[in-house]
Enzyme design. Structure first.
Site: not given
Length: 436
Positions: A248, A339, A374
């Site tokens: 991330s 995601d 994600h």
């Protein structure tokens, strides 16, 4: 319910004594389990149930419905579950389909904080196909297993040096070893479990803390350069065999450092669920100011926050993204195409175009996983489609991460194996791997 319990009691009296085998009873979290039930009645219906009590004091469970064969045997790796938290032939679904038990708090996420202790699971066999009230039922047989992020002999060392905070994990064999600088995302704090697992596979791994709720000073690029140099100078690290791994926002940091730093020269980079649209050139506060200006694009659906549109459309202006064409080391992108938190698929497509123009496309490898979200974590971690999240450490929301459970589980298992292979290939690691 009372009649069902009486019927179950009558069946128990007529059952032989079942035997449950779970191997290994003590192993790493990325080791596959082998689960067998024997000595059942022929064609007996049973429920195999897994229960975990988390460090946050919540109960998590997973279970599958099976039918024994003519010999009274169930082999989880070969037999199909016909119901429960998963269906089909799934050898590790007792781990990856874990979910909070009914009545639990909302928005939970299962994560390990204390890597010095194991995750403990109770695996039980119940007569019949049960779906609820397991605490009120008597299992036919139960066994307890341990799952570890740290292999025996891995050292955990606190780092408080040159203003840098983090934890170093050192493999048990004779060093020095290749090193991995491991960076997590915008949730902040010190996250150690992935670094501990890297060390269990022969890498010195540095879990770097760089975002904290009680942070009193702004972090700039020098902080990451200092962390990198701390690794280089450690006697158990091969200074010319270092990698950056980021998830991330940590992927944004990794891409930025690999592209722009004159001191950080990794042999390879792995970016999980990340983007190049949030470049880190000076301080992190500058990045967050830019993100705040884009928050008007945020969406809320079913009381769940969706952030992926914040960085869309992907800018063409190089000043607004990392110039990935400057990266001169092998780069692996891990992307889930569902995601909902970050526009990682669109970012990966733009990175492909940019590296093609720069003549570096041969250095890039992209793994795109259909149905993955994600939070692509180490294998067999439960899938979390939406969980509680603290925005900038101040406001709690339900964040939508995306993903479908079975597809996401596949992505975690496959990407972890490919990430380890990538690190071994480009760091030329021949160190032995520890096992429990």
């Amino acid at each position: 319910m009372l009649s069902a319990n009486r019927a179950s009691s009558r069946r128990l009296l007529s059952c032989p004594c079942p035997l449950l085998s779970v191997e290994p009873t003590r192993g790493l979290v990325d080791e596959k389990l082998r689960v067998f039930v024997t000595n059942l009645n022929p064609n007996q219906q049973v429920t195999i149930h897994c229960l975990h009590y988390s460090e946050d004091r919540d109960y998590w469970e997973a279970f599958g419905h099976y039918v024994g064969d003519e010999q009274g045997t169930v082999t989880v790796a070969k037999d199909s579950s016909v119901g429960g938290t998963y269906t089909g032939v799934e050898s590790m679904a007792l781990m990856w389909s874990l979910r909070p038990v009914p009545g639990s708090r909302t928005g939970l996420r299962l994560r390990k904080s204390d890597v010095l202790s194991p995750m403990i699971f109770h695996i039980s066999v119940y007569d019949g196909h049960m779906t609820q009230d397991f605490k009120q039922l008597t299992p036919l047989v139960t066994t307890v297993i341990e799952r570890w992020y740290m292999a025996p002999g891995v050292q955990r060392v606190n780092v408080r040096e040159k203003g840098v905070k983090g934890t170093l994990f050192i493999p048990p064999a004779l060093g020095p070893f290749p090193g991995v600088l491991d960076m997590w995302g915008g949730g902040g704090g010190l996250v150690e479990y992935r670094a501990a697992l890297f060390a269990s596979h022969g890498f010195v791994a540095f879990a770097l803390e760089y975002l904290s709720i009680d942070e009193k000073k702004d972090i700039n690029t020098t902080y990451f350069e200092e962390a990198y140099q701390i690794m280089q100078e450690h006697p158990m690290v091969q200074r010319d065999r270092l990698a950056l791994v980021g998830l991330s926002f940590g992927a944004s940091v990794a891409l930025s450092m690999a592209a722009y730093s004159s001191l950080i020269k990794p042999q390879c980079c792995i970016c999980i669920s990340g983007s190049h649209v949030t470049p880190v050139r000076n301080t992190l506060s500058e990045v967050y100011k830019d993100l705040n200006r884009m928050l008007y694009k945020m969406r809320v659906e079913d009381n769940q926050v969706i952030w992926r549109d914040i960085i869309l459309p992907i800018p063409k202006d190089l000043t607004k993204k990392v110039d990935v064409g400057r990266i001169r080391c092998p780069l692996l992108l891990v992307v889930g195409d569902d995601d909902q938190n970050w526009a990682t698929l669109e970012s990966a497509e733009d990175i492909e175009r940019m590296t093609e123009v720069a003549g570096n496309r041969h250095l890039l490898k992209v793994l795109v996983y259909p149905g993955a979200g994600h939070l692509i974590e180490p294998p067999y971690t439960p899938h979390h489609r939406a969980t509680n999240f603290m925005v900038y450490g101040k406001h709690k929301v339900i964040m939508l991460w995306g993903g479908q459970t079975k597809q996401h589980a596949y992505a975690q298992e496959d990407s972890w194996e490919k990430m380890l292979d990538f690190l071994h290939q480009h760091l030329r690691c021949a160190a032995p791997q520890a096992r429990l």
